[in-house]
Write an enzyme that holds these catalytic residues in place. Structure first.
Site, PDB file in Angstrom:
ATOM      1  N   PRO A 118       0.914  -1.186  -0.068  1.00 26.59           N
ATOM      2  CG  PRO A 118       0.120  -1.035   2.247  1.00 26.59           C
ATOM      3  CD  PRO A 118       0.804  -1.856   1.118  1.00 26.59           C
ATOM      4  CB  CYS A 119       3.124   2.773  -2.481  1.00 30.54           C
ATOM      5  SG  CYS A 119       2.321   2.595  -4.067  1.00 30.54           S
TER       6      CYS A 119
END
Length: 184
Positions: free
Chosen positions: A148-149
């Site tokens: 989850p950047c």
């Protein structure tokens, strides 16, 4: 098995419709290897050509393959608001070194509905001065959404950059309740 044997593997792919547009998912025998935003025909074809050259084999469309069907199910559940965590095997072969280290910490340590600053994440991998390098690692993330950047933001409250575009980042953060849903 020769030295290239590890690359003599099938790569399977499918495109999934989501609330942020079509996502290309691709997997190897090791696990999910890439997620690509805005996967209309041109983007999809370019991504598949890149995968073929990086992995040394032509990707095959196979949405029903066991590995992809589970990834598709989890991605759809995430966008439906029914899943907060991905439990999928991941193939990290498209990312190495510092970038891989940062992304693995991000995947394991920054849960749904939370955000972390670039500098803070750098500190978690033992490189407190490397906020800019963390930003580069986020840009190199081959597995966005699943790794989850979108949860990495600027320490001053700015949203930060995003490979999928800022509107996509806002929508993902809204889905997770971090930002209010856009009004229109």
């Amino acid at each position: 098995m020769d030295s290239h044997g590890q690359y003599e593997q099938q790569v399977v792919w499918a495109v999934v419709g989501t609330g942020i547009g079509p996502l290309l998912l691709a997997a190897t025998g090791e696990g999910l290897v890439t997620v690509v935003f805005h996967a209309g025909d041109a983007v999809r074809d370019e991504a598949l050509a890149g995968l073929a050259s990086r992995l040394g084999t032509e990707p095959v469309e196979a949405p029903g393959s066991p590995l992809l069907s589970e990834a598709i199910r989890q991605v759809e559940a995430y966008f439906a608001g029914d899943r907060h965590d991905f439990e999928l095997p991941l193939d990290w072969s498209l990312v190495t070194g510092f970038n891989r280290q940062v992304l693995r910490v991000l995947a394991s340590d920054v849960p749904f509905g939370t955000v972390v600053g670039y500098g803070d994440l750098a500190g978690r991998v033992g490189q407190p001065g490397a906020a800019q390098a963390v930003g580069m690692a986020m840009g190199a993330n081959p597995l966005p959404v699943v790794v989850p950047c979108h949860r990495v933001v600027e320490s001053d409250g700015g949203i930060g950059g995003f490979g999928g575009g800022l509107e996509t980042k806002r929508r993902l953060l809204a889905l997770e309740g971090v930002l209010p849903e856009p009004l229109f």
